[in-house]
Design an enzyme around this catalytic site. Structure first.
Site, PDB file in Angstrom:
ATOM      1  N   ALA A 122      -9.232 -14.959  -4.965  1.00 36.15           N
ATOM      2  CA  ALA A 122      -8.908 -15.833  -3.944  1.00 36.15           C
ATOM      3  C   ALA A 122      -9.663 -17.423  -4.032  1.00 36.15           C
ATOM      4  O   ALA A 122      -8.728 -18.312  -3.807  1.00 36.15           O
ATOM      5  CB  ALA A 122      -9.628 -15.109  -2.665  1.00 36.15           C
ATOM      6  N   HIS A 154      -3.971  -3.137  -3.071  1.00 39.56           N
ATOM      7  CA  HIS A 154      -2.767  -3.940  -3.284  1.00 39.56           C
ATOM      8  C   HIS A 154      -1.614  -3.448  -2.357  1.00 39.56           C
ATOM      9  O   HIS A 154      -1.015  -3.990  -1.672  1.00 39.56           O
ATOM     10  CB  HIS A 154      -2.221  -4.250  -4.576  1.00 39.56           C
ATOM     11  CG  HIS A 154      -3.036  -5.081  -5.538  1.00 39.56           C
ATOM     12  ND1 HIS A 154      -2.814  -5.425  -6.520  1.00 39.56           N
ATOM     13  CD2 HIS A 154      -3.993  -5.849  -5.265  1.00 39.56           C
ATOM     14  CE1 HIS A 154      -3.678  -6.348  -7.020  1.00 39.56           C
ATOM     15  NE2 HIS A 154      -4.589  -6.258  -5.997  1.00 39.56           N
ATOM     16  N   LYS A 199      -1.834  -8.993  -9.689  1.00 40.78           N
ATOM     17  CA  LYS A 199      -1.623  -8.201 -10.672  1.00 40.78           C
ATOM     18  C   LYS A 199      -2.796  -7.082 -10.932  1.00 40.78           C
ATOM     19  O   LYS A 199      -3.813  -7.651 -10.685  1.00 40.78           O
ATOM     20  CB  LYS A 199      -1.344  -8.704 -12.077  1.00 40.78           C
ATOM     21  CG  LYS A 199      -1.833 -10.224 -12.419  1.00 40.78           C
ATOM     22  CD  LYS A 199      -3.558 -10.070 -12.662  1.00 40.78           C
ATOM     23  CE  LYS A 199      -4.191  -9.066 -13.553  1.00 40.78           C
ATOM     24  NZ  LYS A 199      -5.607  -9.074 -13.405  1.00 40.78           N
ATOM     25  N   SER A 249     -10.168 -11.043   5.658  1.00 43.79           N
ATOM     26  CA  SER A 249     -10.987  -9.995   5.150  1.00 43.79           C
ATOM     27  C   SER A 249     -11.390  -9.009   6.041  1.00 43.79           C
ATOM     28  O   SER A 249     -11.144  -9.086   7.224  1.00 43.79           O
ATOM     29  CB  SER A 249     -12.045 -10.797   4.626  1.00 43.79           C
ATOM     30  OG  SER A 249     -13.246  -9.922   4.232  1.00 43.79           O
ATOM     31  N   ARG A 250     -12.041  -7.977   5.548  1.00 45.45           N
ATOM     32  CA  ARG A 250     -12.460  -6.731   6.035  1.00 45.45           C
ATOM     33  C   ARG A 250     -13.649  -7.200   6.801  1.00 45.45           C
ATOM     34  O   ARG A 250     -14.161  -6.346   7.690  1.00 45.45           O
ATOM     35  CB  ARG A 250     -12.507  -5.593   5.266  1.00 45.45           C
ATOM     36  CG  ARG A 250     -11.401  -5.011   4.928  1.00 45.45           C
ATOM     37  CD  ARG A 250     -11.425  -3.657   3.878  1.00 45.45           C
ATOM     38  NE  ARG A 250     -10.145  -2.871   3.798  1.00 45.45           N
ATOM     39  CZ  ARG A 250     -10.025  -2.021   2.906  1.00 45.45           C
ATOM     40  NH1 ARG A 250     -10.764  -1.821   1.994  1.00 45.45           N
ATOM     41  NH2 ARG A 250      -8.730  -1.358   3.012  1.00 45.45           N
ATOM     42  N   ARG A 292     -15.715  -1.381 -13.776  1.00 42.58           N
ATOM     43  CA  ARG A 292     -16.081   0.203 -13.928  1.00 42.58           C
ATOM     44  C   ARG A 292     -15.999   1.177 -13.011  1.00 42.58           C
ATOM     45  O   ARG A 292     -16.489   2.157 -13.186  1.00 42.58           O
ATOM     46  CB  ARG A 292     -17.395  -0.208 -14.667  1.00 42.58           C
ATOM     47  CG  ARG A 292     -17.702  -0.868 -15.796  1.00 42.58           C
ATOM     48  CD  ARG A 292     -19.037  -0.760 -16.492  1.00 42.58           C
ATOM     49  NE  ARG A 292     -19.212  -1.441 -17.673  1.00 42.58           N
ATOM     50  CZ  ARG A 292     -18.982  -0.959 -18.976  1.00 42.58           C
ATOM     51  NH1 ARG A 292     -18.517   0.345 -19.109  1.00 42.58           N
ATOM     52  NH2 ARG A 292     -19.029  -1.760 -19.939  1.00 42.58           N
TER      53      ARG A 292
END
Length: 345
Positions: free
Chosen positions: A27, A90, A108, A47-48, A178
């Site tokens: 962003a 997404h 992406k 945003s959350r 990860r």
């Protein structure tokens, strides 16, 4: 704002008004890219977390900050939303914006799998809304010129595509790269670029082979892919989050070769080798940042022209790439939480 109204306002000549959903590194990079475009205006961030949205808004001079995605999607002054959430969000974020009548540029990989991607495409097409994957490398002048040269037969029929992309990610097991719950791993984060390049030049593959080192967190650390295409072309691709690979690209045809020694992310020049001729170097002036402004400009061009899909990043192409990524994940045994198996809707 509905699609017809957004298209009309896009043709008035006033700036296209953007909203950005999420406040992470992507962003931030996109906000900086929009500053290079005088006909773009970042008017809202969602945003959350309201605190995160406000910090982002203060940093980039964004007029409105929202603590929920729904508030951003409902903002009548936003023409198009750039979805920059982690991979696993997404689909939900883009779907929310499309249902609210917003045009969408979605980061992406487009979604976590092909089934989610197909759902978004059906929704956008059914509502006449613009939708595009943020495969910004497709929009780079360098890559567009290479694709045109290949289409025009400058190196003959393409026989081999070689591409790699890798870097050393933080070793922290809670880092998003990860974290299986965030869609982590090398393939979806960086492998999508070489896979998409192979699709751009060769189309969807007929055969897919892959191997990966799966790390202790359950995501792929390094993945190697071989794609077999109609007519005998082969793409050999590598991605990694534990190795700084050279990042180079080489496209070999029956009568020549195109080399990008600095890879896709620093694609300001490439060399065309043609049999019996001196090498030709094509140079493209660099601009600040990695080049995300090129994709933003393409989105705005489409909106002003009333186009709901970009010819540079077509939705059918995105669906094909997602299908290939699903197959690769099946080959390497990469599953994310809640999935029965890769590629299963």
């Amino acid at each position: 704002m509905g699609s017809h109204e957004a298209s009309r306002t896009g043709r008035t000549g006033r700036p296209v008004r953007w909203g950005v959903l999420a406040t992470g590194g992507m962003a931030a990079a996109f906000a900086e890219a929009l500053e290079l475009l005088p006909d773009a205006e970042l008017v809202a961030v969602g945003s959350r977390s309201e605190a995160s949205a406000r910090r982002f808004a203060e940093r980039y001079g964004v007029p409105r900050a929202y603590g929920t995605w729904a508030q951003l999607a409902a903002d009548p002054d936003v023409d198009v939303v750039h979805v920059t959430t982690p991979h696993t969000a997404h689909h939900a974020a883009a779907r929310l914006c499309l249902e609210a009548g917003k045009h969408v540029l979605c980061e992406k990989p487009f979604t976590l799998d092909a089934a989610e991607a197909a759902d978004l495409v059906r929704l956008a097409r059914g509502r006449g809304l613009f939708l595009m994957e943020a495969m910004w490398t497709y929009c780079l002048p360098t890559v567009r010129r290479i694709a045109a040269l290949v289409r025009d037969g400058a190196i003959g029929d393409v026989r081999c595509v070689q591409a790699d992309l890798g870097f050393v990610a933080p070793a922290d097991p809670t880092h998003r790269l990860r974290d299986p719950a965030a869609g982590g791993g090398a393939l979806l984060d960086v492998g999508v670029y070489p896979v998409s390049l192979a699709h751009l030049l060769l189309g969807p593959p007929e055969h897919v082979a892959a191997w990966a080192r799966i790390g202790p967190e359950g995501v792929d650390e390094t993945t190697g892919v071989v794609l077999g295409h109609a007519g005998g072309a082969v793409a050999t691709l590598t991605c990694s989050i534990v190795a700084d690979t050279p990042g180079m690209v080489s496209i070999t045809g029956a009568t020549g070769r195109i080399d990008l020694p600095d890879g896709l992310f620093s694609a300001t020049a490439f060399t065309l080798h043609r049999r019996g001729r001196e090498p030709e170097v094509f140079r493209f002036p660099g601009t600040p940042g990695p080049g995300h402004h090129h994709q933003a400009a393409e989105v705005m061009r489409c909106l002003r022209a009333g186009e709901t899909e970009s010819p540079l990043v077509p939705l059918d192409g995105t669906l094909a790439v997602m299908a290939t990524l699903d197959t690769i994940r099946e080959r390497i045994g990469l599953r994310y939480p809640g999935e029965a198996a890769p590629g299963v809707a």
